[in-house]
Design a protein around this motif. Structure first.
Motif, PDB file in Angstrom:
ATOM      1  N   PHE A 197      51.743  -6.290  38.953  1.00  0.00           N
ATOM      2  CA  PHE A 197      52.113  -4.925  39.316  1.00  0.00           C
ATOM      3  C   PHE A 197      53.024  -4.316  38.247  1.00  0.00           C
ATOM      4  N   ILE A 198      53.950  -5.104  37.716  1.00  0.00           N
ATOM      5  CA  ILE A 198      54.799  -4.589  36.630  1.00  0.00           C
ATOM      6  C   ILE A 198      53.940  -4.290  35.408  1.00  0.00           C
ATOM      7  N   GLY A 199      52.930  -5.134  35.149  1.00  0.00           N
ATOM      8  CA  GLY A 199      51.996  -4.838  34.065  1.00  0.00           C
ATOM      9  C   GLY A 199      51.306  -3.510  34.263  1.00  0.00           C
ATOM     10  N   SER A 200      50.990  -3.196  35.517  1.00  0.00           N
ATOM     11  CA  SER A 200      50.341  -1.906  35.798  1.00  0.00           C
ATOM     12  C   SER A 200      51.297  -0.744  35.573  1.00  0.00           C
ATOM     13  N   ARG A 201      52.602  -0.962  35.783  1.00  0.00           N
ATOM     14  CA  ARG A 201      53.568   0.113  35.495  1.00  0.00           C
ATOM     15  C   ARG A 201      53.693   0.297  33.985  1.00  0.00           C
ATOM     16  N   MET A 202      53.493  -0.770  33.227  1.00  0.00           N
ATOM     17  CA  MET A 202      53.458  -0.626  31.772  1.00  0.00           C
ATOM     18  C   MET A 202      52.254   0.212  31.349  1.00  0.00           C
ATOM     19  N   VAL A 203      51.137   0.027  32.047  1.00  0.00           N
ATOM     20  CA  VAL A 203      49.971   0.883  31.814  1.00  0.00           C
ATOM     21  C   VAL A 203      50.341   2.336  32.091  1.00  0.00           C
ATOM     22  N   SER A 204      51.086   2.570  33.161  1.00  0.00           N
ATOM     23  CA  SER A 204      51.538   3.927  33.476  1.00  0.00           C
ATOM     24  C   SER A 204      52.422   4.487  32.369  1.00  0.00           C
ATOM     25  N   LEU A 205      53.324   3.657  31.856  1.00  0.00           N
ATOM     26  CA  LEU A 205      54.211   4.112  30.787  1.00  0.00           C
ATOM     27  C   LEU A 205      53.425   4.513  29.554  1.00  0.00           C
ATOM     28  N   ALA A 206      52.417   3.694  29.190  1.00  0.00           N
ATOM     29  CA  ALA A 206      51.671   3.953  27.957  1.00  0.00           C
ATOM     30  C   ALA A 206      50.558   4.960  28.164  1.00  0.00           C
ATOM     31  N   GLU A 207      49.675   4.673  29.129  1.00  0.00           N
ATOM     32  CA  GLU A 207      48.421   5.410  29.239  1.00  0.00           C
ATOM     33  C   GLU A 207      48.499   6.648  30.118  1.00  0.00           C
ATOM     34  N   VAL A 208      49.600   6.820  30.814  1.00  0.00           N
ATOM     35  CA  VAL A 208      49.793   8.061  31.581  1.00  0.00           C
ATOM     36  C   VAL A 208      50.941   8.853  30.959  1.00  0.00           C
ATOM     37  N   ILE A 209      52.161   8.302  31.009  1.00  0.00           N
ATOM     38  CA  ILE A 209      53.323   9.053  30.530  1.00  0.00           C
ATOM     39  C   ILE A 209      53.277   9.227  29.010  1.00  0.00           C
ATOM     40  N   GLY A 210      53.102   8.123  28.282  1.00  0.00           N
ATOM     41  CA  GLY A 210      53.035   8.229  26.825  1.00  0.00           C
ATOM     42  C   GLY A 210      51.848   9.049  26.369  1.00  0.00           C
ATOM     43  N   HIS A 211      50.728   8.847  27.029  1.00  0.00           N
ATOM     44  CA  HIS A 211      49.520   9.603  26.710  1.00  0.00           C
ATOM     45  C   HIS A 211      49.737  11.097  26.922  1.00  0.00           C
ATOM     46  N   GLU A 212      50.363  11.464  28.031  1.00  0.00           N
ATOM     47  CA  GLU A 212      50.660  12.866  28.284  1.00  0.00           C
ATOM     48  C   GLU A 212      51.662  13.405  27.262  1.00  0.00           C
ATOM     49  N   ALA A 213      52.586  12.554  26.829  1.00  0.00           N
ATOM     50  CA  ALA A 213      53.584  12.995  25.851  1.00  0.00           C
ATOM     51  C   ALA A 213      52.927  13.392  24.534  1.00  0.00           C
ATOM     52  N   VAL A 214      51.965  12.594  24.048  1.00  0.00           N
ATOM     53  CA  VAL A 214      51.359  12.929  22.755  1.00  0.00           C
ATOM     54  C   VAL A 214      50.461  14.156  22.856  1.00  0.00           C
ATOM     55  N   HIS A 215      50.072  14.532  24.083  1.00  0.00           N
ATOM     56  CA  HIS A 215      49.350  15.789  24.288  1.00  0.00           C
ATOM     57  C   HIS A 215      50.298  16.934  24.635  1.00  0.00           C
ATOM     58  N   ASN A 216      51.613  16.663  24.597  1.00  0.00           N
ATOM     59  CA  ASN A 216      52.636  17.672  24.945  1.00  0.00           C
ATOM     60  C   ASN A 216      52.458  18.194  26.363  1.00  0.00           C
ATOM     61  N   ASN A 217      52.072  17.299  27.272  1.00  0.00           N
ATOM     62  CA  ASN A 217      51.809  17.687  28.656  1.00  0.00           C
ATOM     63  C   ASN A 217      52.926  17.316  29.626  1.00  0.00           C
ATOM     64  N   LEU A 218      54.013  16.741  29.134  1.00  0.00           N
ATOM     65  CA  LEU A 218      55.105  16.365  30.034  1.00  0.00           C
ATOM     66  C   LEU A 218      56.096  17.507  30.210  1.00  0.00           C
ATOM     67  N   PHE A 219      56.608  18.006  29.096  1.00  0.00           N
ATOM     68  CA  PHE A 219      57.682  19.006  29.143  1.00  0.00           C
ATOM     69  C   PHE A 219      57.308  20.240  28.334  1.00  0.00           C
ATOM     70  N   LYS A 220      57.734  21.388  28.806  1.00  0.00           N
ATOM     71  CA  LYS A 220      57.474  22.634  28.093  1.00  0.00           C
ATOM     72  C   LYS A 220      58.182  22.642  26.738  1.00  0.00           C
ATOM     73  N   ARG A 221      59.355  22.058  26.679  1.00  0.00           N
ATOM     74  CA  ARG A 221      60.060  21.925  25.402  1.00  0.00           C
ATOM     75  C   ARG A 221      59.419  20.759  24.651  1.00  0.00           C
ATOM     76  N   ARG A 222      58.563  21.059  23.702  1.00  0.00           N
ATOM     77  CA  ARG A 222      57.699  20.057  23.082  1.00  0.00           C
ATOM     78  C   ARG A 222      58.466  18.896  22.462  1.00  0.00           C
ATOM     79  N   ALA A 223      59.614  19.167  21.905  1.00  0.00           N
ATOM     80  CA  ALA A 223      60.361  18.105  21.230  1.00  0.00           C
ATOM     81  C   ALA A 223      60.700  16.955  22.171  1.00  0.00           C
ATOM     82  N   LEU A 224      60.880  17.263  23.455  1.00  0.00           N
ATOM     83  CA  LEU A 224      61.232  16.221  24.423  1.00  0.00           C
ATOM     84  C   LEU A 224      60.115  15.201  24.586  1.00  0.00           C
ATOM     85  N   ASN A 225      58.882  15.631  24.362  1.00  0.00           N
ATOM     86  CA  ASN A 225      57.761  14.710  24.519  1.00  0.00           C
ATOM     87  C   ASN A 225      57.830  13.568  23.510  1.00  0.00           C
TER      88      ASN A 225
END
Length: 298
Positions: free
Chosen positions: A67-95
């Motif tokens: 389950f912790i491995g799956s949260r690592m997937v979330s960190l990389a493939e959801v949160i990190g993935h959204e960050a490189v598409h600038n989809n997390l925060f309106k202030r792009r630098a925060l991504n």
């Protein structure tokens, strides 16, 4: 008055224009939801560790590792993935600036992930695509691959761990910026672990999931998204295992993402339901982990 031919062209384009407008309805960003998603993953990790330690049983520990491995997937493939598409925060630098909450804990970086992911979108399923290169490395393009071994057995035997370690060490050796950020992140954490006597806990509940469960879950996720897609070049992967472990937080709606990468994760399901199949383009679909295996082994 608009000429007849021009008016005809405009009318012919109206459905596509309407679909584009509808897609834009799903592109609004929400930094509060991003913050909640990030905090939620770390709270789940902490709760999982506490419950496993309290249970003090090997089965509870194994469940915690995966389950912790799956949260690592979330960190990389959801949160990190959204960050490189600038989809997390309106202030792009925060991504990029906040990568210490998702990339650095799993020994990855914004820059390296973005470089590979940009190639993935630009050269999908060609030899320049890192996903295609992974399929080659995993033996999926061999003349007669043993899919049962590759899918059900090999992932549990650290099959990609050495490669992952080599990539991390190569980054530390060759990339001064990566080396600096990793040192700034991990040095104080190491000091805290030694000071509090929690090095062993960290090893069993962070390093073991990273070395064992995380590579396997990433393998299943990456293969499901594009390998042997029966239609188009992407596949939506539905099913309980995908929802919980392999493609969490709407990552399973992969066709929508490739067509409209500026739609944030929390709207992918809505966009999938609202946009026409013609607008999204052809895509494969699996309904379960076993069903996905049947598709790739066919």
């Amino acid at each position: 008055m608009v000429p007849y031919s021009a008016a005809s062209r405009i009318k012919a384009l109206e459905p596509a224009m309407q679909e584009q407008a509808r897609a834009q309805d799903f592109m609004q960003l929400n930094g509060y939801r991003a913050g909640a998603l990030i905090a939620g993953q770390w709270l789940l990790v902490a709760a999982t560790i506490v419950l496993s330690v309290m249970a003090d049983h090997v089965l509870a520990y194994l469940a915690a590792v995966w389950f912790i491995g799956s949260r690592m997937v979330s960190l990389a493939e959801v949160i990190g993935h959204e960050a490189v598409h600038n989809n997390l925060f309106k202030r792009r630098a925060l991504n990029r600036q906040l990568e210490l909450f998702w990339f650095l804990p799993i020994f990855e970086s914004y820059d390296s992930y973005k470089a590979d992911h940009d190639k993935h979108h630009a050269f999908l399923l060609t030899e320049k695509d890192p996903a295609y290169q992974d399929y080659e490395r995993w033996g999926l393009h061999a003349e007669k691959p043993n899919f049962f071994w590759i899918w059900f057995v090999r992932p549990f035997f650290f099959f990609d761990t050495l490669y992952m370690i080599q990539v991390t060490l190569s980054g530390l050796w060759n990339d001064a910026g990566y080396r600096k950020r990793m040192l700034m992140f991990w040095a104080p954490i190491a000091a805290i672990l030694f000071a509090t006597g929690t090095v062993e806990l960290f090893f069993w509940y962070w390093m073991v999931p990273w070395l064992w469960a995380y590579p396997a879950l990433i393998f299943w996720s990456e293969v499901g998204e594009h390998y042997k897609t029966p239609a188009g070049k992407t596949r939506n992967t539905f099913g309980f295992a995908e929802w919980l472990l392999i493609s969490p937080h709407n990552d399973r709606f992969h066709a929508v993402h490739h067509r409209f990468p500026r739609i944030p994760w929390y709207n992918l399901g809505k966009a999938h339901a609202a946009l026409s199949a013609e607008r999204l383009g052809p895509a494969g679909e699996s309904r379960s982990f076993l069903g996905l295996y049947r598709q790739i082994a066919a």
